[in-house]
Write a protein that holds these residues in place. Sequence first.
Motif, PDB file in Angstrom:
ATOM      1  N   VAL A  16       0.843  -1.203   0.000  1.00  0.00           N
ATOM      2  CA  VAL A  16       0.000   0.000   0.000  1.00  0.00           C
ATOM      3  C   VAL A  16       0.876   1.251   0.000  1.00  0.00           C
ATOM      4  CG1 VAL A  16      -1.655   1.345   1.333  1.00  0.00           C
ATOM      5  CG2 VAL A  16      -1.959  -1.129   1.095  1.00  0.00           C
ATOM      6  N   ALA A  17       1.883   1.280   0.887  1.00  0.00           N
ATOM      7  CA  ALA A  17       2.774   2.437   0.961  1.00  0.00           C
ATOM      8  C   ALA A  17       3.564   2.617  -0.328  1.00  0.00           C
ATOM      9  CB  ALA A  17       3.719   2.290   2.154  1.00  0.00           C
ATOM     10  N   LEU A  18       4.038   1.507  -0.906  1.00  0.00           N
ATOM     11  CA  LEU A  18       4.769   1.589  -2.173  1.00  0.00           C
ATOM     12  C   LEU A  18       3.882   2.137  -3.287  1.00  0.00           C
ATOM     13  CD1 LEU A  18       6.855  -1.734  -2.283  1.00  0.00           C
ATOM     14  CD2 LEU A  18       7.743   0.605  -2.201  1.00  0.00           C
ATOM     15  N   GLY A  19       2.644   1.677  -3.329  1.00  0.00           N
ATOM     16  CA  GLY A  19       1.720   2.175  -4.343  1.00  0.00           C
ATOM     17  C   GLY A  19       1.529   3.671  -4.236  1.00  0.00           C
ATOM     18  N   LEU A  20       1.387   4.154  -2.984  1.00  0.00           N
ATOM     19  CA  LEU A  20       1.196   5.585  -2.771  1.00  0.00           C
ATOM     20  C   LEU A  20       2.439   6.372  -3.185  1.00  0.00           C
ATOM     21  CD1 LEU A  20      -0.440   7.954  -1.670  1.00  0.00           C
ATOM     22  CD2 LEU A  20       0.448   7.416   0.611  1.00  0.00           C
ATOM     23  N   LEU A  21       3.610   5.910  -2.795  1.00  0.00           N
ATOM     24  CA  LEU A  21       4.857   6.619  -3.112  1.00  0.00           C
ATOM     25  C   LEU A  21       5.117   6.649  -4.613  1.00  0.00           C
ATOM     26  CD1 LEU A  21       7.132   5.259  -0.241  1.00  0.00           C
ATOM     27  CD2 LEU A  21       6.244   7.577  -0.461  1.00  0.00           C
ATOM     28  N   VAL A  22       4.901   5.522  -5.275  1.00  0.00           N
ATOM     29  CA  VAL A  22       5.100   5.478  -6.717  1.00  0.00           C
ATOM     30  C   VAL A  22       4.093   6.376  -7.433  1.00  0.00           C
ATOM     31  CG1 VAL A  22       4.975   3.991  -8.762  1.00  0.00           C
ATOM     32  CG2 VAL A  22       6.175   3.205  -6.715  1.00  0.00           C
ATOM     33  N   ALA A  23       2.844   6.364  -6.947  1.00  0.00           N
ATOM     34  CA  ALA A  23       1.824   7.224  -7.551  1.00  0.00           C
ATOM     35  C   ALA A  23       2.209   8.695  -7.417  1.00  0.00           C
ATOM     36  CB  ALA A  23       0.468   6.969  -6.896  1.00  0.00           C
ATOM     37  N   LEU A  24       2.737   9.078  -6.265  1.00  0.00           N
ATOM     38  CA  LEU A  24       3.181  10.459  -6.075  1.00  0.00           C
ATOM     39  C   LEU A  24       4.341  10.795  -7.014  1.00  0.00           C
ATOM     40  CD1 LEU A  24       2.986  10.720  -2.186  1.00  0.00           C
ATOM     41  CD2 LEU A  24       1.574  11.959  -3.837  1.00  0.00           C
ATOM     42  N   HIS A 215       9.830  19.664 -10.006  1.00  0.00           N
ATOM     43  CA  HIS A 215       9.029  18.443 -10.067  1.00  0.00           C
ATOM     44  C   HIS A 215       9.891  17.198 -10.241  1.00  0.00           C
ATOM     45  CE1 HIS A 215       5.409  20.790  -9.997  1.00  0.00           C
ATOM     46  NE2 HIS A 215       5.792  21.483 -11.051  1.00  0.00           N
ATOM     47  N   LEU A 216      10.985  17.297 -11.017  1.00  0.00           N
ATOM     48  CA  LEU A 216      11.855  16.136 -11.179  1.00  0.00           C
ATOM     49  C   LEU A 216      12.512  15.777  -9.846  1.00  0.00           C
ATOM     50  CD1 LEU A 216      13.175  14.009 -12.926  1.00  0.00           C
ATOM     51  CD2 LEU A 216      14.952  15.680 -13.523  1.00  0.00           C
ATOM     52  N   GLU A 217      12.923  16.803  -9.114  1.00  0.00           N
ATOM     53  CA  GLU A 217      13.510  16.564  -7.788  1.00  0.00           C
ATOM     54  C   GLU A 217      12.512  15.877  -6.864  1.00  0.00           C
ATOM     55  OE1 GLU A 217      14.834  19.290  -3.951  1.00  0.00           O
ATOM     56  OE2 GLU A 217      14.985  20.133  -5.968  1.00  0.00           O
ATOM     57  N   TYR A 218      11.266  16.363  -6.886  1.00  0.00           N
ATOM     58  CA  TYR A 218      10.239  15.755  -6.043  1.00  0.00           C
ATOM     59  C   TYR A 218       9.963  14.307  -6.476  1.00  0.00           C
ATOM     60  CZ  TYR A 218       9.284  20.565  -4.564  1.00  0.00           C
ATOM     61  OH  TYR A 218       9.389  21.843  -4.077  1.00  0.00           O
ATOM     62  N   ALA A 219       9.920  14.077  -7.798  1.00  0.00           N
ATOM     63  CA  ALA A 219       9.658  12.723  -8.297  1.00  0.00           C
ATOM     64  C   ALA A 219      10.755  11.763  -7.841  1.00  0.00           C
ATOM     65  CB  ALA A 219       9.563  12.736  -9.819  1.00  0.00           C
ATOM     66  N   LEU A 220      11.996  12.196  -7.957  1.00  0.00           N
ATOM     67  CA  LEU A 220      13.100  11.333  -7.536  1.00  0.00           C
ATOM     68  C   LEU A 220      13.046  11.071  -6.029  1.00  0.00           C
ATOM     69  CD1 LEU A 220      16.023  12.803  -9.674  1.00  0.00           C
ATOM     70  CD2 LEU A 220      14.754  10.674 -10.035  1.00  0.00           C
ATOM     71  N   THR A 221      12.579  12.064  -5.280  1.00  0.00           N
ATOM     72  CA  THR A 221      12.448  11.876  -3.832  1.00  0.00           C
ATOM     73  C   THR A 221      11.424  10.790  -3.523  1.00  0.00           C
ATOM     74  OG1 THR A 221      13.057  14.168  -3.366  1.00  0.00           O
ATOM     75  CG2 THR A 221      11.834  12.989  -1.663  1.00  0.00           C
ATOM     76  N   TRP A 222      10.248  10.862  -4.174  1.00  0.00           N
ATOM     77  CA  TRP A 222       9.210   9.853  -3.930  1.00  0.00           C
ATOM     78  C   TRP A 222       9.668   8.466  -4.373  1.00  0.00           C
ATOM     79  CZ3 TRP A 222       6.212  11.304  -0.419  1.00  0.00           C
ATOM     80  CH2 TRP A 222       5.629  12.580  -0.383  1.00  0.00           C
TER      81      TRP A 222
END
Length: 247
Positions: A16-24, A215-222
């Motif tokens: 569940v947590a992985l799904g949320l993080l990947v979705a973000l 946004h790329l920085e945020y994506a890499l963080t998630w």
Amino acid sequence: MTGARRLLGAGLATLVALGLLVALGVWQLERLAWKNDLVARISARTEASPVAAPPEADWPRLDFDAWGYRRVNLTGTFAHQNEVRVYVTLSDARGPLSGPGYFVLTPLVRPDGSAVIVNRGFVPEPLGDPARRPETQVAGPVTVTGLLRGPEDRNLFTPADNPAKRLFFARDPKAIAAGLGLTRVAPFTVDADAASNPGGLPQGGETRLTFPNRHLEYALTWFGLAAALAGVFAVYAVRVVREDRGS
């Protein structure tokens, strides 16, 4: 609790947590594509040939997504008696002047009686009072070319305007018109370009075209958090299996 049950519970929570993080992370990549497209469209608009500013009849249904930052021209007479100032600290200026000061906003009254508030440009703080720069009070009909801007957003930290002193803290044509008691004022402003003004003031062409894009920085963080979580679960799973075998 057996190792299998422990792994099942932890695995479901991890999924569940992985799904949320990947979705973000995916959402941030979509935002990145949107931001890059927005910057490209606005850059093209600022370099295009100017078109006539929208007439008063079009104001109620004006699409700022389509008109924002488009180069326009308009002709009229400045109502200098209704000049206002918007406080700004100008950095990365295109002209020679920068630092604390004001954007000078003046209604340009068109031949049909409607008015468009024009951001004529920047003046340093000591020259905020128009009496100290009388040469800037251009008389008679003028033609202005500049970028059409929607109302500037306010936030919790935006100070309250002071219409009595003609001092505002956001380029909000509706608030400015209300503060001055004006009617038939456009719901947009126009940032004048760097065309020469008497005495070099106001200093036009100072539209800020910077768009934060992390946004790329945020994506890499998630995605990084997702990978770290997967690693933590893998270590936990190995430990549980070893404990289960040793029991």
